[in-house]
Design a protein around this motif. Structure first.
Motif, short mmCIF file in Angstrom:
data_model
loop_
_atom_site.label_atom_id
_atom_site.label_comp_id
_atom_site.label_asym_id
_atom_site.label_seq_id
_atom_site.Cartn_x
_atom_site.Cartn_y
_atom_site.Cartn_z
N GLY A 137 0.86 -1.28 0.18
CA GLY A 137 -0.10 -0.03 -0.07
C GLY A 137 0.81 1.42 0.05
O GLY A 137 0.12 2.39 0.34
N LEU A 138 2.05 1.10 -0.26
CA LEU A 138 2.98 2.50 -0.32
C LEU A 138 3.30 2.83 -1.90
O LEU A 138 3.41 1.90 -2.96
CB LEU A 138 4.20 2.21 0.41
N PRO A 139 3.78 3.80 -2.09
CA PRO A 139 4.07 4.35 -3.49
C PRO A 139 5.51 3.39 -3.91
O PRO A 139 6.33 2.98 -2.98
CB PRO A 139 4.61 5.82 -3.24
N GLN A 140 5.44 2.99 -5.50
CA GLN A 140 6.71 2.26 -5.54
C GLN A 140 7.78 3.02 -5.41
O GLN A 140 8.14 3.98 -5.97
CB GLN A 140 6.27 1.83 -7.14
N GLY A 141 8.80 2.27 -4.97
CA GLY A 141 10.27 2.89 -4.95
C GLY A 141 10.30 3.71 -3.63
O GLY A 141 11.22 4.67 -3.57
N VAL A 142 9.30 3.63 -2.73
CA VAL A 142 9.51 4.49 -1.67
C VAL A 142 10.83 4.41 -0.77
O VAL A 142 11.19 5.39 -0.09
CB VAL A 142 8.28 4.49 -0.64
N LEU A 153 13.83 7.08 5.39
CA LEU A 153 13.03 7.24 6.72
C LEU A 153 12.04 8.61 6.50
O LEU A 153 10.78 8.28 6.72
CB LEU A 153 13.73 7.43 7.91
N LYS A 154 12.46 9.46 5.80
CA LYS A 154 11.63 10.80 5.57
C LYS A 154 10.55 10.38 4.62
O LYS A 154 9.49 10.94 4.48
CB LYS A 154 12.35 11.96 5.19
N ASN A 155 10.87 9.56 3.49
CA ASN A 155 10.06 9.10 2.36
C ASN A 155 9.07 8.23 3.06
O ASN A 155 7.95 8.20 2.44
CB ASN A 155 10.99 8.64 1.11
N LEU A 156 9.47 7.37 3.67
CA LEU A 156 8.40 6.37 4.41
C LEU A 156 7.57 6.93 5.09
O LEU A 156 6.01 6.80 4.96
CB LEU A 156 9.25 5.17 4.89
N ALA A 157 8.04 7.99 6.15
CA ALA A 157 7.15 8.48 7.10
C ALA A 157 6.22 9.50 6.06
O ALA A 157 4.80 9.49 6.49
CB ALA A 157 7.87 9.49 7.97
N LYS A 158 6.52 10.12 5.21
CA LYS A 158 5.65 10.91 4.31
C LYS A 158 4.40 10.01 3.58
O LYS A 158 3.22 10.32 3.59
CB LYS A 158 6.39 11.66 3.13
N ALA A 159 4.96 8.72 3.11
CA ALA A 159 4.04 8.04 2.65
C ALA A 159 3.00 7.35 3.41
O ALA A 159 1.76 7.14 3.13
CB ALA A 159 4.90 6.74 1.77
N LYS A 160 3.56 7.34 4.98
CA LYS A 160 2.54 6.69 5.78
C LYS A 160 1.73 7.83 6.57
O LYS A 160 0.94 7.56 7.24
CB LYS A 160 3.43 5.88 6.95
N LYS A 161 2.15 8.98 6.20
CA LYS A 161 1.39 10.27 6.71
C LYS A 161 1.69 10.19 8.34
O LYS A 161 0.60 10.37 9.07
CB LYS A 161 0.03 10.26 6.31
N CYS A 162 2.91 10.06 8.86
CA CYS A 162 3.00 9.92 9.95
C CYS A 162 4.58 10.72 10.37
O CYS A 162 5.23 11.37 9.31
CB CYS A 162 3.25 8.51 10.72
N GLY A 235 1.97 -8.95 -0.59
CA GLY A 235 2.18 -7.46 -0.98
C GLY A 235 3.25 -6.87 -0.05
O GLY A 235 3.43 -7.17 1.13
N GLY A 236 4.10 -5.88 -0.78
CA GLY A 236 4.93 -5.14 -0.02
C GLY A 236 6.26 -4.89 -0.83
O GLY A 236 6.11 -5.35 -2.15
#
Length: 330
Positions: A137-142, A153-162, A235-236
């Protein structure tokens, strides 16, 4: 019944039959839980898994196993398993993922099997692999192996909205990860260090109840392929790169990798390059952990808790089984 329908039924049955294989290995290993004997726990799991595999209606070849034939008398790479009829499949397995975990009675020891169409798994040599993985459920290549840790870490947090501080990163507790751990801590992300069991750590990224946001670090390459098989089903995202920088890597291992078709020693493998096609995956808990309860033994029986998945259908099943040892099995 047409051949296509018959094959579909057989495949569906096989996806569910894999859980019997991991249950058998987990039950055998559980007898050694906490007794401090890694070799005996592993051997018990190997013996039970091999016997169970040979009861399946498949023509199987072990492509990820206990090692080379001269080092592993059973479930070695290239060994043929199954009843000798049925579909031709490749098998990746770890009868006891986390031998030390089982021997010490700590969390997340698993018995694991993945089955694919022929050629479905990366033939990974028994060396280390750099890995990074996140759930679905995350953007490809996050995230990516060549990105800076702070960027991932910053890209993952942005994608997870946290916030980065909300992320939980699982890392093997090894000296080689000291710099990585320090950089994650600099970003204020939370860390859960584990002694062993990176297959469980990677699968945990796909389960919201685990709280795990990302797995990163250097572990075994065979375990990387097994984890990729699981993510293929549920998925993942995952990347892996074989790691030949250790002073323990020998010229023979590099030559072996080339013989297995590894031409670029620095290649980053995407998830679908490590596990492709129709993949079936089963794991049974030996000791309790993020996703699965461990084997619970009582009197003349035991309970097992397993996860079985298939990529073609996207099904994820949790199976709890009661085993009655007082009834003779035929």
């Amino acid at each position: 019944m047409s051949n296509d329908v018959m094959n579909y039924v057989l495949e569906r049955n096989l996806a569910l039959e894999t859980v019997r294989v991991t249950e058998a290995a987990a039950l055998a290993a559980s007898k050694w839980m906490g007794l401090g004997n890694e070799d005996s726990a592993d051997q018990a799991a190997v013996d039970a898994m091999r016997k169970a595999l040979n009861s399946l209606n498949i023509q199987g070849t072990v492509v990820i196993g206990e090692g080379e034939r001269d080092k592993a008398p059973m479930l070695y790479i290239g060994e043929k398993v199954g009843g000798g009829a049925g579909p031709e499949v490749d098998i990746a397995l770890d009868p006891l993922e986390g031998t030390t975990i089982c021997a010490t009675g700590t969390p997340n020891a698993l018995a694991v099997v993945a089955i694919s169409e022929k050629g479905g798994f990366l033939n990974a040599p028994d060396v280390y692999m750099e890995k990074i993985a996140v759930g679905g459920g995350l953007p490809q290549g996050v995230v990516g192996l060549d990105e800076k840790i702070e960027t991932n870490l910053k890209n993952l947090a942005k994608a997870k909205k946290c916030d980065v501080e909300d992320l939980l990163v699982v890392i093997l507790d090894r000296e080689r990860h000291a710099e990585m751990i320090a950089k994650v801590r600099e970003q204020k992300a939370r860390i859960q260090l584990i002694g062993d069991g990176d297959v469980a750590g990677i699968i945990a990224t796909t389960r919201a109840e685990s709280g795990v946001s990302m797995y990163m670090g250097i572990g075994g390459a065979p375990e990387g392929v097994l984890a990729a098989a699981a993510l293929k089903c549920v998925g993942g995202q995952m990347q892996g790169r074989l790691w030949f920088k250790s002073d323990k890597v020998t010229p023979d291992q590099i030559e072996r990798a080339k013989q297995m078709g590894i031409t670029d020693l620095n290649k980053i493998y995407e998830l679908n390059e490590m596990a492709k096609g129709d993949v079936m995956f089963s794991a049974t808990g030996v000791t309790g952990g993020w996703m699965l309860q461990g084997v619970r033994r009582y009197g003349q029986g035991a309970k097992t808790h397993s996860l079985v998945m298939r990529s073609r259908t996207g099904t994820v099943r949790f199976v709890e089984t009661e085993h009655n040892f007082s009834i003779k099995k035929f």
